[in-house]
Design a protein around this motif. Structure first.
Motif, PDB file in Angstrom:
ATOM      1  N   GLU A   1      43.576  45.567  38.504  1.00 33.41           N
ATOM      2  CA  GLU A   1      42.322  45.611  39.249  1.00 33.41           C
ATOM      3  C   GLU A   1      41.197  45.427  38.232  1.00 33.41           C
ATOM      4  N   ARG A   2      40.062  44.978  38.690  1.00 31.92           N
ATOM      5  CA  ARG A   2      38.950  44.622  37.805  1.00 31.92           C
ATOM      6  C   ARG A   2      38.576  45.741  36.835  1.00 31.92           C
ATOM      7  N   GLU A   3      38.487  46.969  37.324  1.00 29.49           N
ATOM      8  CA  GLU A   3      38.083  48.082  36.462  1.00 29.49           C
ATOM      9  C   GLU A   3      39.103  48.298  35.338  1.00 29.49           C
ATOM     10  N   GLU A   4      40.376  48.181  35.654  1.00 29.45           N
ATOM     11  CA  GLU A   4      41.422  48.356  34.642  1.00 29.45           C
ATOM     12  C   GLU A   4      41.396  47.197  33.640  1.00 29.45           C
ATOM     13  N   LEU A   5      41.160  45.988  34.129  1.00 36.19           N
ATOM     14  CA  LEU A   5      41.056  44.839  33.226  1.00 36.19           C
ATOM     15  C   LEU A   5      39.887  45.047  32.270  1.00 36.19           C
ATOM     16  N   THR A   6      38.759  45.490  32.792  1.00 37.54           N
ATOM     17  CA  THR A   6      37.594  45.771  31.950  1.00 37.54           C
ATOM     18  C   THR A   6      37.948  46.784  30.871  1.00 37.54           C
ATOM     19  N   SER A   7      38.564  47.877  31.271  1.00 37.83           N
ATOM     20  CA  SER A   7      38.934  48.930  30.328  1.00 37.83           C
ATOM     21  C   SER A   7      39.877  48.412  29.250  1.00 37.83           C
ATOM     22  N   ARG A   8      40.870  47.656  29.658  1.00 38.09           N
ATOM     23  CA  ARG A   8      41.846  47.129  28.692  1.00 38.09           C
ATOM     24  C   ARG A   8      41.205  46.123  27.739  1.00 38.09           C
ATOM     25  N   PHE A   9      40.331  45.271  28.259  1.00 38.20           N
ATOM     26  CA  PHE A   9      39.694  44.282  27.405  1.00 38.20           C
ATOM     27  C   PHE A   9      38.753  44.948  26.401  1.00 38.20           C
TER      28      PHE A   9
END
Length: 102
Positions: A64-72
């Motif tokens: 999900e977008r929030e998790e992608l943001t966090s991982r990046f």
């Protein structure tokens, strides 16, 4: 003064008319890689080209977008020094700016 890490990145997105992030790939000069796709793809907002040519090539991982943001952001922070993000498209730049909060 700390050295900088140069990172090249590319995105896939829904359409040129109203771009929404679908995937993000990045690689540092040193060869460290990052790749992720958005899990909740808005198929109805994707151009015909994206539906026919881009999405069939997606293989994950998906977040999900929030998790992608966090991982990046975590990946960027793992370099322990300032990073310089490089792309060849203002679409890519604007999508990453929006993903990372500006």
């Amino acid at each position: 003064m700390k050295s900088q890490e140069i990172i090249f990145f590319d995105t896939e997105f829904t359409s040129f008319e109203k771009p929404e992030l679908l995937s993000l790939g990045a690689i540092s000069i040193g060869g460290n890689e990052f790749y992720a796709e958005i899990a909740s793809i808005p198929f109805d907002r994707c151009s015909e080209f994206v539906r026919d040519r881009v999405l069939p090539k997606f293989t994950g991982p998906q977040f999900e977008r929030e998790e992608l943001t966090s991982r990046f952001l975590s990946w960027l922070g793992s370099f322990g020094k300032p990073v310089v993000l490089m792309s060849d498209s203002e679409y890519d730049r604007d999508l990453i700016n929006a993903l990372c909060g500006g």
